[in-house]
Design a protein around this motif. Sequence first.
Motif, PDB file in Angstrom:
ATOM      1  N   GLN A 241      12.077   3.810  33.568  1.00 30.32           N
ATOM      2  CA  GLN A 241      12.385   4.131  32.178  1.00 30.32           C
ATOM      3  C   GLN A 241      11.639   3.153  31.272  1.00 30.32           C
ATOM      4  O   GLN A 241      11.633   1.948  31.534  1.00 30.32           O
ATOM      5  CB  GLN A 241      13.890   3.999  31.919  1.00 30.32           C
ATOM      6  N   THR A 242      11.009   3.647  30.206  1.00 29.26           N
ATOM      7  CA  THR A 242      10.292   2.768  29.285  1.00 29.26           C
ATOM      8  C   THR A 242      10.639   3.080  27.835  1.00 29.26           C
ATOM      9  O   THR A 242      11.058   4.188  27.503  1.00 29.26           O
ATOM     10  CB  THR A 242       8.762   2.900  29.439  1.00 29.26           C
TER      11      THR A 242
ATOM     12  N   ALA B  42       0.842  -1.184   0.000  1.00 26.87           N
ATOM     13  CA  ALA B  42       0.000   0.000   0.000  1.00 26.87           C
ATOM     14  C   ALA B  42       0.884   1.242   0.000  1.00 26.87           C
ATOM     15  O   ALA B  42       2.108   1.163  -0.020  1.00 26.87           O
ATOM     16  CB  ALA B  42      -0.921  -0.030   1.215  1.00 26.87           C
ATOM     17  N   THR B  43       0.258   2.416   0.034  1.00 28.65           N
ATOM     18  CA  THR B  43       1.025   3.646  -0.101  1.00 28.65           C
ATOM     19  C   THR B  43       1.928   3.913   1.096  1.00 28.65           C
ATOM     20  O   THR B  43       2.931   4.601   0.953  1.00 28.65           O
ATOM     21  CB  THR B  43       0.070   4.836  -0.293  1.00 28.65           C
ATOM     22  N   GLY B  44       1.575   3.409   2.276  1.00 33.19           N
ATOM     23  CA  GLY B  44       2.421   3.615   3.434  1.00 33.19           C
ATOM     24  C   GLY B  44       3.174   2.359   3.822  1.00 33.19           C
ATOM     25  O   GLY B  44       2.937   1.278   3.282  1.00 33.19           O
ATOM     26  N   THR B  45       4.109   2.486   4.753  1.00 28.84           N
ATOM     27  CA  THR B  45       4.861   1.338   5.249  1.00 28.84           C
ATOM     28  C   THR B  45       4.799   1.315   6.769  1.00 28.84           C
ATOM     29  O   THR B  45       4.652   2.355   7.417  1.00 28.84           O
ATOM     30  CB  THR B  45       6.342   1.389   4.817  1.00 28.84           C
ATOM     31  N   ILE B  46       4.916   0.121   7.319  1.00 25.53           N
ATOM     32  CA  ILE B  46       4.945  -0.064   8.764  1.00 25.53           C
ATOM     33  C   ILE B  46       6.257  -0.735   9.146  1.00 25.53           C
ATOM     34  O   ILE B  46       6.576  -1.806   8.625  1.00 25.53           O
ATOM     35  CB  ILE B  46       3.780  -0.952   9.248  1.00 25.53           C
ATOM     36  N   THR B  47       7.019  -0.130  10.026  1.00 23.02           N
ATOM     37  CA  THR B  47       8.219  -0.739  10.573  1.00 23.02           C
ATOM     38  C   THR B  47       7.959  -1.050  12.042  1.00 23.02           C
ATOM     39  O   THR B  47       7.779  -0.141  12.852  1.00 23.02           O
ATOM     40  CB  THR B  47       9.436   0.205  10.449  1.00 23.02           C
ATOM     41  N   LEU B  48       7.892  -2.320  12.365  1.00 22.00           N
ATOM     42  CA  LEU B  48       7.635  -2.741  13.737  1.00 22.00           C
ATOM     43  C   LEU B  48       8.943  -2.856  14.512  1.00 22.00           C
ATOM     44  O   LEU B  48       9.894  -3.477  14.037  1.00 22.00           O
ATOM     45  CB  LEU B  48       6.916  -4.093  13.739  1.00 22.00           C
ATOM     46  N   VAL B  49       8.974  -2.269  15.686  1.00 23.35           N
ATOM     47  CA  VAL B  49      10.142  -2.365  16.567  1.00 23.35           C
ATOM     48  C   VAL B  49       9.711  -3.099  17.836  1.00 23.35           C
ATOM     49  O   VAL B  49       9.167  -2.498  18.765  1.00 23.35           O
ATOM     50  CB  VAL B  49      10.712  -0.976  16.924  1.00 23.35           C
ATOM     51  N   PRO B  50       9.911  -4.414  17.907  1.00 23.92           N
ATOM     52  CA  PRO B  50       9.543  -5.167  19.109  1.00 23.92           C
ATOM     53  C   PRO B  50      10.556  -4.917  20.214  1.00 23.92           C
ATOM     54  O   PRO B  50      11.769  -4.933  19.971  1.00 23.92           O
ATOM     55  CB  PRO B  50       9.588  -6.623  18.632  1.00 23.92           C
ATOM     56  N   SER B  51      10.073  -4.670  21.412  1.00 23.06           N
ATOM     57  CA  SER B  51      11.002  -4.315  22.484  1.00 23.06           C
ATOM     58  C   SER B  51      10.531  -4.850  23.824  1.00 23.06           C
ATOM     59  O   SER B  51       9.403  -5.297  23.975  1.00 23.06           O
ATOM     60  CB  SER B  51      11.167  -2.790  22.557  1.00 23.06           C
ATOM     61  N   VAL B  52      11.439  -4.807  24.788  1.00 21.51           N
ATOM     62  CA  VAL B  52      11.130  -5.105  26.190  1.00 21.51           C
ATOM     63  C   VAL B  52      10.974  -3.755  26.875  1.00 21.51           C
ATOM     64  O   VAL B  52      11.891  -2.931  26.864  1.00 21.51           O
ATOM     65  CB  VAL B  52      12.260  -5.929  26.835  1.00 21.51           C
ATOM     66  N   HIS B  53       9.819  -3.507  27.465  1.00 27.50           N
ATOM     67  CA  HIS B  53       9.440  -2.154  27.863  1.00 27.50           C
ATOM     68  C   HIS B  53      10.455  -1.425  28.739  1.00 27.50           C
ATOM     69  O   HIS B  53      10.654  -0.223  28.591  1.00 27.50           O
ATOM     70  CB  HIS B  53       8.093  -2.184  28.580  1.00 27.50           C
ATOM     71  N   PHE B  54      11.096  -2.130  29.674  1.00 26.39           N
ATOM     72  CA  PHE B  54      11.964  -1.445  30.638  1.00 26.39           C
ATOM     73  C   PHE B  54      13.452  -1.703  30.392  1.00 26.39           C
ATOM     74  O   PHE B  54      14.267  -1.479  31.275  1.00 26.39           O
ATOM     75  CB  PHE B  54      11.593  -1.881  32.061  1.00 26.39           C
ATOM     76  N   SER B  55      13.808  -2.126  29.207  1.00 31.31           N
ATOM     77  CA  SER B  55      15.198  -2.456  28.900  1.00 31.31           C
ATOM     78  C   SER B  55      15.939  -1.252  28.324  1.00 31.31           C
ATOM     79  O   SER B  55      15.483  -0.625  27.361  1.00 31.31           O
ATOM     80  CB  SER B  55      15.246  -3.606  27.885  1.00 31.31           C
TER      81      SER B  55
END
Length: 262
Positions: free
Chosen positions: A98-99, A11-24
């Motif tokens: 920190q998150t 589609a016209t846009g892109t999604i870049t997913l950044v999976p993370s550990v919330h408090f790392s």
Amino acid sequence: MAVERATEMTATGTITLVPSVHFSAAHRRRVRETIRETEPDLIAVELDETRFDRLEQHDRPVPGELAPELPVPAAAAYATLQAIQRTVVRLYGLDPEQTDMEAAIETAAELDRQVALIDEPISETMTAIANRLGPETLPKVMVRTWAMGPEEYANQFEMVSLPLQDVRSGDDVQPAIDHLRHLLPEVANVLIDRRDRAMAERLHVLRQEGYDVVAVIGAGHHNGIERALADLESNAAGIDDVSTTTVPIRVPARSVTRIPIQ
């Protein structure tokens, strides 16, 4: 650095997913670096309007303060999840002040980008969990635990030995998700599956509107969101399903405070 498993769409846009550990701390750095390198139109975060507004108002909620805003069972469910979260943070030696979401919002402010809030309302999540739990929950968990053999149980906790800074995708935490799904499918359905779908729908709307988005999400949501995004992209009916979905978009403040992330 390499962008975290970018999900490039047709589609016209892109999604870049950044999976993370919330408090790392390692993941906070990864979030900042990915956003700066990608320079997206929007930064999406795993927050709803209530949690984002509390953050902007320098108001760090405690369980007792949720009573006027949530039904009593929902407030109790929220307090329970907070207690579990604090235990996990201490167990892994993380910084509870920190998150990754703060890092994302601060970097958005730094780059003059807006923030898209893609999580479902916290009140809906907690109410749904409260409605699914009851006096029979603990006996069910005990029966499910006893039914697991030693090898299966060990496999479910395979990720415990993985250093959290090495978590880079949903695959790395899948054993823990599978364990939760086995012991408490009622909770997993709401806390993971339902929110995966909700966040994917909002990201899909942004994609359809032509935005290039970096989305910072908990690693436990990574695989589910990827699957839901792929389904929405390939299923024409799915596009109609989310046609009425709205995505709150906010201008972040230049300074942020600490908030709990569920």
